[in-house]
Design a protein around this motif. Structure first.
Motif, PDB file in Angstrom:
ATOM      1  N   THR A   7       0.805  -1.229   0.000  1.00  0.00           N
ATOM      2  CA  THR A   7       0.000   0.000   0.000  1.00  0.00           C
ATOM      3  C   THR A   7       0.835   1.274   0.000  1.00  0.00           C
ATOM      4  O   THR A   7       0.668   2.153  -0.846  1.00  0.00           O
ATOM      5  N   GLN A   8       1.754   1.401   0.947  1.00  0.00           N
ATOM      6  CA  GLN A   8       2.500   2.652   1.057  1.00  0.00           C
ATOM      7  C   GLN A   8       3.391   2.886  -0.154  1.00  0.00           C
ATOM      8  O   GLN A   8       3.543   4.024  -0.619  1.00  0.00           O
ATOM      9  N   THR A   9       3.954   1.818  -0.669  1.00  0.00           N
ATOM     10  CA  THR A   9       4.807   1.958  -1.863  1.00  0.00           C
ATOM     11  C   THR A   9       3.990   2.433  -3.050  1.00  0.00           C
ATOM     12  O   THR A   9       4.423   3.299  -3.816  1.00  0.00           O
TER      13      THR A   9
ATOM     14  N   PRO B  46      -4.337  -1.331  -2.562  1.00  0.00           N
ATOM     15  CA  PRO B  46      -4.330   0.018  -1.962  1.00  0.00           C
ATOM     16  C   PRO B  46      -5.723   0.639  -2.049  1.00  0.00           C
ATOM     17  O   PRO B  46      -6.558   0.219  -2.860  1.00  0.00           O
TER      18      PRO B  46
ATOM     19  N   HIS C 270      -7.569   7.170  -2.421  1.00  0.00           N
ATOM     20  CA  HIS C 270      -6.676   7.791  -1.433  1.00  0.00           C
ATOM     21  C   HIS C 270      -6.478   9.284  -1.674  1.00  0.00           C
ATOM     22  O   HIS C 270      -6.451  10.083  -0.729  1.00  0.00           O
TER      23      HIS C 270
ATOM     24  N   ASP D  91       3.200   6.100  -2.504  1.00  0.00           N
ATOM     25  CA  ASP D  91       4.390   6.937  -2.719  1.00  0.00           C
ATOM     26  C   ASP D  91       4.691   7.088  -4.212  1.00  0.00           C
ATOM     27  O   ASP D  91       5.061   8.175  -4.673  1.00  0.00           O
TER      28      ASP D  91
END
Length: 263
Positions: free
Chosen positions: A43-45, A83, A87, A48
């Motif tokens: 998710t964070q990758t 993800p 967002h 980003d």
């Protein structure tokens, strides 16, 4: 991850999607993940990487491309994490199309017929094109790609559409007769010649058609309630009317009635 991406792209293309932009985005994401030592979507990758887009809309598009891929690949490999697609909070808003009135289309065709050179093919070409778009629902790109061979006894053969498919658009008798009359005046030399061409016989370019259409909108005094200039693309939302050879207009019939252009 690249092998899974290639498999995903091949499957989507087999169902008719071009996937050129998706290929670029997903391979970019795969390289970004590899730089971070990751073989699966995290998710964070993903966030980003998507955040590298210069606008909110592009960040959202990048993240959604990854999400579509994950939904496919998770079936065989649950190690990929989905993800949150929303967002970045972007909301795509489609511009409300201008619905041209019968009188507005008539005025557009009339001013098109007054284009220069007087007595040349250009006025008839633009008038016929406007009529075709307003009556068939064709995209401008589809109309400009039409060749003489695509005008068949069963209708217009639209090849390689937006979703890489081919479809047949049937023509009303008056539409077929009007288009045949235009082509008789056009006098193409070969079956692969464009239906709508410039003075040198080359297919009309979109930028030239749009520029001419914008000027015709001004001359015909066609105005939108929103204050924005009515667009060439908006003509496809008027499909259902057909222009008949004597200049009159008949109401919508069962199914879709089509254009005759100026005969």
């Amino acid at each position: 991850m690249l092998n899974a991406i290639e498999t995903y792209l091949a499957l989507r293309r087999a169902t008719g999607f071009a996937m050129s932009n998706a290929e670029y985005l997903l391979k970019s994401f795969a390289a970004f993940s590899a730089e971070h030592g990751q073989m699966h979507v995290q998710t964070q990758t993903a966030i980003d990487w998507a955040a590298l887009g210069p606008t909110v809309e592009q960040r959202e598009a990048r993240l959604r491309a990854v999400c579509r891929f994950v939904r496919h690949v998770q079936i065989e490999d649950a190690s990929h994490v989905l993800p949150p697609a929303s967002h970045f909070g972007a909301r795509k808003r489609r511009r409300t199309p201008h619905i041209y009135s019968t009188e507005e289309i008539d005025r557009l065709i009339e001013v098109a017929l007054r284009l220069r050179p007087k007595g040349g093919l250009r006025p008839l070409t633009h008038a016929t094109l406007i009529g075709l778009l307003s009556a068939t629902g064709l995209r401008i790109s589809e109309a400009l790609k039409l060749t003489v061979a695509d005008v068949t006894g069963d209708g217009l053969l639209i090849r390689e559409t937006k979703f890489r498919k081919t479809r047949l658009v049937p023509l009303h008798d008056t539409a077929a007769a009007g288009l045949a009359g235009y082509l008789a005046r056009r006098q193409p030399r070969a079956h692969d010649d464009p239906v709508f061409a410039d003075e040198r016989g080359r297919a009309l370019r979109y930028i030239a058609v749009k520029g001419t259409f914008d000027r015709l909108v001004n001359k015909a005094d066609v105005r939108s309630r929103t204050g924005r200039r009515p667009r060439l693309h908006d003509l496809r939302h008027n499909s259902g009317w057909r222009i008949i050879p004597n200049g009159g207009r008949e109401a919508k019939e069962r199914g879709r009635s089509l254009v005759v252009g100026s005969a």
